[in-house]
Design a protein around this motif. Structure first.
Motif, short mmCIF file in Angstrom:
data_model
loop_
_atom_site.label_atom_id
_atom_site.label_comp_id
_atom_site.label_asym_id
_atom_site.label_seq_id
_atom_site.Cartn_x
_atom_site.Cartn_y
_atom_site.Cartn_z
N VAL A 5 57.91 11.08 -13.74
CA VAL A 5 58.51 11.90 -12.69
C VAL A 5 57.51 12.10 -11.55
N GLN A 6 56.28 12.45 -11.89
CA GLN A 6 55.28 12.67 -10.85
C GLN A 6 54.88 11.36 -10.16
N LEU A 7 54.92 10.29 -10.89
CA LEU A 7 54.60 8.98 -10.32
C LEU A 7 55.63 8.60 -9.26
N ARG A 8 56.90 8.94 -9.49
CA ARG A 8 57.93 8.66 -8.48
C ARG A 8 57.59 9.35 -7.16
N GLU A 9 57.04 10.56 -7.25
CA GLU A 9 56.62 11.30 -6.05
C GLU A 9 55.53 10.54 -5.31
N LEU A 10 54.57 9.98 -6.04
CA LEU A 10 53.48 9.22 -5.43
C LEU A 10 53.98 7.93 -4.80
N VAL A 11 54.92 7.26 -5.47
CA VAL A 11 55.49 6.02 -4.92
C VAL A 11 56.28 6.34 -3.66
N ALA A 12 57.10 7.40 -3.70
CA ALA A 12 57.89 7.80 -2.53
C ALA A 12 57.02 8.19 -1.35
N ALA A 13 55.85 8.75 -1.62
CA ALA A 13 54.93 9.15 -0.57
C ALA A 13 54.11 7.97 -0.04
N GLY A 14 54.27 6.80 -0.64
CA GLY A 14 53.53 5.62 -0.20
C GLY A 14 52.09 5.60 -0.64
N LEU A 15 51.78 6.30 -1.74
CA LEU A 15 50.40 6.37 -2.22
C LEU A 15 50.13 5.45 -3.40
N VAL A 16 51.19 5.00 -4.06
CA VAL A 16 51.06 4.12 -5.23
C VAL A 16 52.14 3.05 -5.15
N THR A 17 51.77 1.84 -5.56
CA THR A 17 52.77 0.77 -5.69
C THR A 17 52.89 0.40 -7.16
N ARG A 18 54.08 -0.06 -7.51
CA ARG A 18 54.35 -0.56 -8.86
C ARG A 18 54.56 -2.07 -8.73
N THR A 19 53.91 -2.82 -9.61
CA THR A 19 54.05 -4.27 -9.59
C THR A 19 54.44 -4.73 -10.99
N ARG A 20 55.57 -5.42 -11.09
CA ARG A 20 56.00 -5.97 -12.38
C ARG A 20 55.25 -7.25 -12.68
N ASP A 21 54.86 -7.41 -13.92
CA ASP A 21 54.18 -8.61 -14.38
C ASP A 21 55.17 -9.77 -14.38
N ALA A 22 54.77 -10.91 -13.83
CA ALA A 22 55.66 -12.07 -13.76
C ALA A 22 56.01 -12.60 -15.15
N ALA A 23 55.07 -12.52 -16.08
CA ALA A 23 55.29 -13.04 -17.43
C ALA A 23 56.07 -12.07 -18.31
N ASP A 24 55.86 -10.77 -18.11
CA ASP A 24 56.52 -9.76 -18.93
C ASP A 24 57.03 -8.66 -18.02
N LYS A 25 58.31 -8.71 -17.70
CA LYS A 25 58.92 -7.79 -16.74
C LYS A 25 58.86 -6.33 -17.19
N ARG A 26 58.60 -6.09 -18.47
CA ARG A 26 58.49 -4.71 -18.96
C ARG A 26 57.17 -4.08 -18.53
N TYR A 27 56.18 -4.88 -18.26
CA TYR A 27 54.85 -4.42 -17.90
C TYR A 27 54.79 -4.12 -16.41
N VAL A 28 54.47 -2.88 -16.05
CA VAL A 28 54.37 -2.47 -14.64
C VAL A 28 52.95 -1.98 -14.39
N ALA A 29 52.29 -2.62 -13.45
CA ALA A 29 50.93 -2.23 -13.07
C ALA A 29 51.00 -1.31 -11.86
N LEU A 30 50.15 -0.28 -11.88
CA LEU A 30 50.12 0.70 -10.80
C LEU A 30 48.86 0.47 -9.96
N HIS A 31 49.03 0.54 -8.64
CA HIS A 31 47.91 0.32 -7.73
C HIS A 31 47.94 1.35 -6.61
N PRO A 32 46.76 1.82 -6.19
CA PRO A 32 46.72 2.72 -5.04
C PRO A 32 46.97 1.92 -3.76
#
Length: 157
Positions: free
Chosen positions: A78-105
């Motif tokens: 829930v709090q991560l959605r706030e950070l993504v919406a504010a443009g402070l964090v991006t979520r990147t899905r792994d090409a090999a395993d779509k369940r894996y999401v990496a977080l980056h500032p």
């Protein structure tokens, strides 16, 4: 109070309760006294903690953030959605395993981090200017141990 036995004799006793209270008080006061001058939208402590974990561990997963902070995965999400919406964090899905999401500032997150850390340093500098020189020396000498302690406390539980 506890003391630690050193190789060259007993170490000085540490009052861990007083240390903990002092660290919490310093942290709260630094944030309160420094935030207004940055122009940065205030972030709750919980959201800021999540952001700092992601900044310190780019590519970390949501589950790993929750584990490091000792929080429920759903609450972190829930709090991560706030950070993504504010443009402070991006979520990147792994090409090999779509369940894996990496977080980056984001670049904006890094800009805000630099602003806040500068403001925190200024708040400490201003307050420490009122200390005695030997007290400033004691703080400077303890910095490596405090950094190591922070690193140990930041390890996943």
């Amino acid at each position: 109070m506890e003391s630690i036995e050193a190789a060259d004799g007993p170490a000085k006793a540490v009052d861990h309760r007083s240390l903990a209270v002092s660290v919490i008080d310093i942290s709260s006061d630094i944030r309160r006294k420094s935030h207004n001058d940055t122009g940065v939208r205030p972030l709750s402590n919980g959201v800021l903690e999540i952001l700092r974990v992601i900044e310190n561990h780019p590519g970390i997963t949501v589950a790993d953030v929750a584990s490091r902070l000792g929080r429920q995965l759903s609450n972190v999400s829930v709090q991560l959605r706030e950070l993504v919406a504010a443009g402070l964090v991006t979520r990147t899905r792994d090409a090999a395993d779509k369940r894996y999401v990496a977080l980056h500032p984001t670049a904006e997150s890094q800009r805000i981090k630099a602003l806040l850390e500068g403001a925190w340093a200024e708040a400490l500098s201003s307050a420490s200017s009122r200390l005695l020189p030997e007290e400033r020396d004691q703080i400077a000498a303890s910095l490596p141990a405090l950094q190591r302690l922070a690193s140990i406390l930041g390890e996943p539980e």
